[in-house]
Design a protein around this motif. Structure first.
Motif, PDB file in Angstrom:
ATOM      1  N   LEU A 165     -11.804  -7.620  18.690  1.00  0.00           N
ATOM      2  CA  LEU A 165     -12.868  -8.284  17.936  1.00  0.00           C
ATOM      3  C   LEU A 165     -12.451  -9.700  17.544  1.00  0.00           C
ATOM      4  O   LEU A 165     -13.242 -10.643  17.638  1.00  0.00           O
ATOM      5  CB  LEU A 165     -13.207  -7.469  16.691  1.00  0.00           C
ATOM      6  N   PHE A 166     -11.205  -9.856  17.119  1.00  0.00           N
ATOM      7  CA  PHE A 166     -10.698 -11.172  16.729  1.00  0.00           C
ATOM      8  C   PHE A 166     -10.696 -12.137  17.921  1.00  0.00           C
ATOM      9  O   PHE A 166     -11.147 -13.285  17.806  1.00  0.00           O
ATOM     10  CB  PHE A 166      -9.289 -11.026  16.158  1.00  0.00           C
ATOM     11  N   GLN A 167     -10.207 -11.677  19.061  1.00  0.00           N
ATOM     12  CA  GLN A 167     -10.135 -12.541  20.242  1.00  0.00           C
ATOM     13  C   GLN A 167     -11.525 -12.960  20.717  1.00  0.00           C
ATOM     14  O   GLN A 167     -11.750 -14.127  21.046  1.00  0.00           O
ATOM     15  CB  GLN A 167      -9.375 -11.830  21.366  1.00  0.00           C
TER      16      GLN A 167
ATOM     17  N   ASP B 178      -6.212   2.174  14.541  1.00  0.00           N
ATOM     18  CA  ASP B 178      -6.667   1.521  15.777  1.00  0.00           C
ATOM     19  C   ASP B 178      -6.582   0.001  15.603  1.00  0.00           C
ATOM     20  O   ASP B 178      -7.556  -0.652  15.238  1.00  0.00           O
ATOM     21  CB  ASP B 178      -8.098   1.954  16.087  1.00  0.00           C
ATOM     22  N   TYR B 179      -5.398  -0.551  15.882  1.00  0.00           N
ATOM     23  CA  TYR B 179      -5.201  -1.995  15.748  1.00  0.00           C
ATOM     24  C   TYR B 179      -5.736  -2.768  16.951  1.00  0.00           C
ATOM     25  O   TYR B 179      -5.963  -3.966  16.864  1.00  0.00           O
ATOM     26  CB  TYR B 179      -3.718  -2.300  15.544  1.00  0.00           C
TER      27      TYR B 179
ATOM     28  N   SER C 190      -0.497   1.672  17.832  1.00  0.00           N
ATOM     29  CA  SER C 190      -1.819   2.226  17.507  1.00  0.00           C
ATOM     30  C   SER C 190      -1.874   3.697  17.884  1.00  0.00           C
ATOM     31  O   SER C 190      -1.422   4.098  18.971  1.00  0.00           O
ATOM     32  CB  SER C 190      -2.917   1.460  18.254  1.00  0.00           C
ATOM     33  N   THR C 191      -2.428   4.503  16.995  1.00  0.00           N
ATOM     34  CA  THR C 191      -2.564   5.942  17.250  1.00  0.00           C
ATOM     35  C   THR C 191      -3.949   6.297  17.771  1.00  0.00           C
ATOM     36  O   THR C 191      -4.230   7.463  18.056  1.00  0.00           O
ATOM     37  CB  THR C 191      -2.296   6.728  15.953  1.00  0.00           C
ATOM     38  N   ALA C 192      -4.838   5.290  17.874  1.00  0.00           N
ATOM     39  CA  ALA C 192      -6.192   5.533  18.378  1.00  0.00           C
ATOM     40  C   ALA C 192      -6.718   4.263  19.045  1.00  0.00           C
ATOM     41  O   ALA C 192      -6.213   3.165  18.799  1.00  0.00           O
ATOM     42  CB  ALA C 192      -7.122   5.938  17.228  1.00  0.00           C
ATOM     43  N   ASP C 193      -7.695   4.436  19.910  1.00  0.00           N
ATOM     44  CA  ASP C 193      -8.364   3.300  20.551  1.00  0.00           C
ATOM     45  C   ASP C 193      -9.812   3.708  20.814  1.00  0.00           C
ATOM     46  O   ASP C 193     -10.099   4.474  21.725  1.00  0.00           O
ATOM     47  CB  ASP C 193      -7.666   2.919  21.860  1.00  0.00           C
ATOM     48  N   HIS C 194     -10.728   3.200  19.978  1.00  0.00           N
ATOM     49  CA  HIS C 194     -12.113   3.659  20.032  1.00  0.00           C
ATOM     50  C   HIS C 194     -12.905   3.082  21.206  1.00  0.00           C
ATOM     51  O   HIS C 194     -13.997   3.568  21.506  1.00  0.00           O
ATOM     52  CB  HIS C 194     -12.822   3.308  18.715  1.00  0.00           C
ATOM     53  N   GLN C 195     -12.371   2.049  21.844  1.00  0.00           N
ATOM     54  CA  GLN C 195     -13.024   1.467  23.030  1.00  0.00           C
ATOM     55  C   GLN C 195     -14.508   1.167  22.788  1.00  0.00           C
ATOM     56  O   GLN C 195     -15.372   1.518  23.593  1.00  0.00           O
ATOM     57  CB  GLN C 195     -12.883   2.427  24.227  1.00  0.00           C
ATOM     58  N   ILE C 196     -14.812   0.546  21.649  1.00  0.00           N
ATOM     59  CA  ILE C 196     -16.206   0.227  21.324  1.00  0.00           C
ATOM     60  C   ILE C 196     -16.650  -0.990  22.132  1.00  0.00           C
ATOM     61  O   ILE C 196     -15.959  -2.010  22.139  1.00  0.00           O
ATOM     62  CB  ILE C 196     -16.357  -0.072  19.821  1.00  0.00           C
TER      63      ILE C 196
ATOM     64  N   ALA D 286     -10.129  -4.279   8.854  1.00  0.00           N
ATOM     65  CA  ALA D 286      -9.540  -3.386   7.849  1.00  0.00           C
ATOM     66  C   ALA D 286      -9.913  -1.932   8.119  1.00  0.00           C
ATOM     67  O   ALA D 286      -9.086  -1.020   8.009  1.00  0.00           O
ATOM     68  CB  ALA D 286      -9.987  -3.801   6.456  1.00  0.00           C
ATOM     69  N   LYS D 287     -11.174  -1.717   8.509  1.00  0.00           N
ATOM     70  CA  LYS D 287     -11.666  -0.359   8.774  1.00  0.00           C
ATOM     71  C   LYS D 287     -10.889   0.299   9.915  1.00  0.00           C
ATOM     72  O   LYS D 287     -10.395   1.424   9.789  1.00  0.00           O
ATOM     73  CB  LYS D 287     -13.157  -0.411   9.096  1.00  0.00           C
ATOM     74  N   TYR D 288     -10.769  -0.388  11.031  1.00  0.00           N
ATOM     75  CA  TYR D 288     -10.119   0.216  12.191  1.00  0.00           C
ATOM     76  C   TYR D 288      -8.601   0.236  12.049  1.00  0.00           C
ATOM     77  O   TYR D 288      -7.940   1.126  12.592  1.00  0.00           O
ATOM     78  CB  TYR D 288     -10.556  -0.493  13.476  1.00  0.00           C
ATOM     79  N   ASN D 289      -8.046  -0.709  11.312  1.00  0.00           N
ATOM     80  CA  ASN D 289      -6.615  -0.645  11.015  1.00  0.00           C
ATOM     81  C   ASN D 289      -6.294   0.617  10.221  1.00  0.00           C
ATOM     82  O   ASN D 289      -5.283   1.276  10.448  1.00  0.00           O
ATOM     83  CB  ASN D 289      -6.167  -1.875  10.232  1.00  0.00           C
ATOM     84  N   ALA D 290      -7.183   0.940   9.275  1.00  0.00           N
ATOM     85  CA  ALA D 290      -6.984   2.142   8.462  1.00  0.00           C
ATOM     86  C   ALA D 290      -7.045   3.412   9.312  1.00  0.00           C
ATOM     87  O   ALA D 290      -6.433   4.432   8.969  1.00  0.00           O
ATOM     88  CB  ALA D 290      -8.033   2.202   7.354  1.00  0.00           C
TER      89      ALA D 290
END
Length: 544
Positions: free
Chosen positions: A84-86, A77-78, A231-237, A70-74
């Motif tokens: 994380l899900f995979q 960054d989908y 996605s408008t962002a990708d944090h690459q964590i 929910a945090k990253y979707n907001a």
């Protein structure tokens, strides 16, 4: 997502949890009629270790995944949520398989720790081993299913989780009741065989719940993929950093959620041994079945209802704490305490006073002496269960969840150190007293921590607590009198008689407590924000 949709989703999920819990309570009545208290005891021997291993296998990660998705979707960054899900599917698959192996191969050790290998009465060690191994198979699927639910919830989609929970429970219950009835009453099979297949119902129910989630996922897969591509962002964590943060959040939640199963684990390994010095093994099994399953299910009714109502306030507690709104925080904590006490105290008092007719009506009169006694003494502990759950959540809301873990550990140590001693002094009721003492200690730690770190002044709560206690006492006297009067007219000699007197006494109790609460204005002050007519009545009493 609009606020209206979010509220709708939350209501759907809350309704599904309530339906699942009620189904989990209701099926115990026909199940006990088929297998008896010995069967309930054997069922518990398998289910309690399974519950603990399941919690350890998931360690709260599914809930944390929903928060992070929910945090990253907001943030637009989908991709991060998808990664994380995979990875979570793989992790839950591995931990679930590891937990399955541990429980499967430790089954003989667990069984011999619970039961006396030399006693031919009661449940056998072989039956317990079979039961534990049958339920262990569910660990292969339930952790994976839980993280899929977390992923849907992270996308603010509560429907899949709600439907899968209800389907899982329905499939499990149908399987349990059908198989146990056929094995015992049609095929003339052994009790141990029937209970083993009953616990295997956890796996079958898991398959039903997972099937629902797979159907939902296939229907929405293109929608998820479209969001990822936009996605408008990708944090690459890095995954290591991601899971480090996940565990820091999830482990305290997981441990606190394990409170009741951990207390049951203490009883699982000490109850039978301690009580066997007084009774034969078959009687010990019946006492354990009444304590750990039949009575336990009943006392969780006021706990679940009161906790569900009070937890709705917790987002406001978190918001007030983060924004440093001290007055608002004080009001929210007061309201939470009031709701939990206003609902759980009279419910526990009523259940204790009506223990014998309640147990007789729901479980029959075959073991009424054992079950009624256990329920009468166990019911007041429900108040402590409810307060501990809510105060732990309050500590989470003010970022002090580690004190809830300290409280849990303190109570468990006390339970472990006093359980055998108390059973020696008070027989089966000793386990109840040890549980009550442990939870009282845990609640004391939580209450102290809230007072210190939220700077909460308990003096503002004292008057209403005294009123609740006084009204519950008056209600208890009325219920006791009605119950005695009904037993003079209709003696408690059949299950039908118990069914007849129980609703009369319950209605009398609700009427008395409700009337006292409304006339005094207490109900309006506590629940007026939920029920407008109470607020109006309260306002009228103030104007008068």
């Amino acid at each position: 997502m609009s606020e209206r949709q979010l509220v709708r989703g939350t209501m759907i999920l809350t309704a599904s949890i309530f339906i699942s819990k009620m189904l989990g309570l209701i099926y115990i009545f026909p199940f006990q009629a088929i297998v008896g208290l010995e069967g309930l005891a054997l069922y518990t021997y398998g289910y309690v270790p399974y519950t603990v291993l399941l919690s350890l296998a998931t360690i709260g990660i599914p809930l944390a995944v929903s928060k992070f998705v929910a945090k990253y979707n907001a943030l637009g960054d989908y991709r991060t949520g998808q990664r994380l899900f995979q990875s979570g599917l793989v992790v839950m698959g591995i931990t679930g398989f590891a937990a399955f192996l541990v429980l499967f191969f430790l089954a003989p050790f667990v069984a011999t720790s619970i039961l006396d290998t030399d006693d031919l009465q009661g449940n056998s060690v072989n039956d317990a081993v079979f039961t534990i191994r049958m339920v262990s198979v569910a660990l292969l699927i339930v952790p994976v299913m839980s993280i899929v639910r977390g992923y849907f919830q992270g996308h603010q989609s509560m429907g899949p989780t709600a439907v899968s929970q209800v389907v899982e429970q329905i499939v499990r219950i149908i399987f349990i009741l059908l198989l146990t009835y056929l094995i015992i009453n049609v095929w003339n099979g052994e009790l141990g065989t029937a209970i083993g297949f009953a616990t295997f119902g956890a796996f079958v129910g898991g398959l039903g719940g997972m099937a629902v989630l797979v159907v939902y996922f296939l229907k929405r897969r293109d929608r998820f993929q479209a969001k990822i591509e936009k996605s408008t962002a990708d944090h690459q964590i890095p995954l290591t950093k991601m899971y480090k943060e996940l565990l820091r959040y999830s482990i305290p939640i997981s441990l606190v959620g394990l409170s009741i199963p951990l207390y049951q684990m203490v009883d699982l390994f000490t109850f039978n041994t301690a009580l066997s010095a007084v009774y034969d093994a078959d009687v010990v099994d019946r006492y354990f079945g009444a304590f750990a399953q039949a009575a336990h299910k009943l006392i969780l009714i006021p706990v679940s209802v009161a906790t569900a109502m009070s937890l709705a306030i917790l987002p406001s507690v978190t918001s007030a704490f983060i924004n440093n709104e001290k007055d608002r925080l004080q009001r929210q904590i007061t309201q939470t305490y009031q709701i939990i006490l206003f609902l759980s105290v009279p419910a526990a008092v009523g259940l204790s006073v009506l223990a014998y007719p309640a147990y007789g009506a729901l479980f029959g009169l075959g073991d009424l002496a054992i079950g009624g006694e256990i329920l009468r003494n166990y019911a007041p502990v429900a108040v402590l269960f409810a307060i501990f759950a809510v105060t732990s959540s309050l500590l989470q809301g003010i970022n002090r969840q580690k004190y809830a873990v300290i409280a849990l550990a303190s109570g468990l140590v006390l339970k472990l150190s006093t359980n055998v001693l108390f059973i020696g002094w008070f027989e089966a009721n000793g386990a109840i007293y040890a549980t009550g003492l442990g939870y009282l200690t845990a609640v004391a730690v939580n209450v102290w921590a809230i007072g210190r770190f939220a700077e909460y002044d308990y003096r503002s709560l004292l008057k209403r607590v005294l009123l609740i206690a006084m009204f519950a006492f008056v209600m208890g006297l009325v219920v006791f009198a009605v119950n005695r009067l009904m037993q003079l007219i209709v003696p408690l000699e059949t299950q039908g008689a118990a069914f007849l007197m129980l609703p009369v006494a319950i209605i009398a109790g609700i009427a008395v407590y409700g009337l006292l609460g409304i006339k005094s204005g207490l109900a309006g002050q506590i629940l007026g924000h939920r029920f407008r007519f109470l607020k109006k009545r309260d306002r009228a009493s103030e104007e008068a």
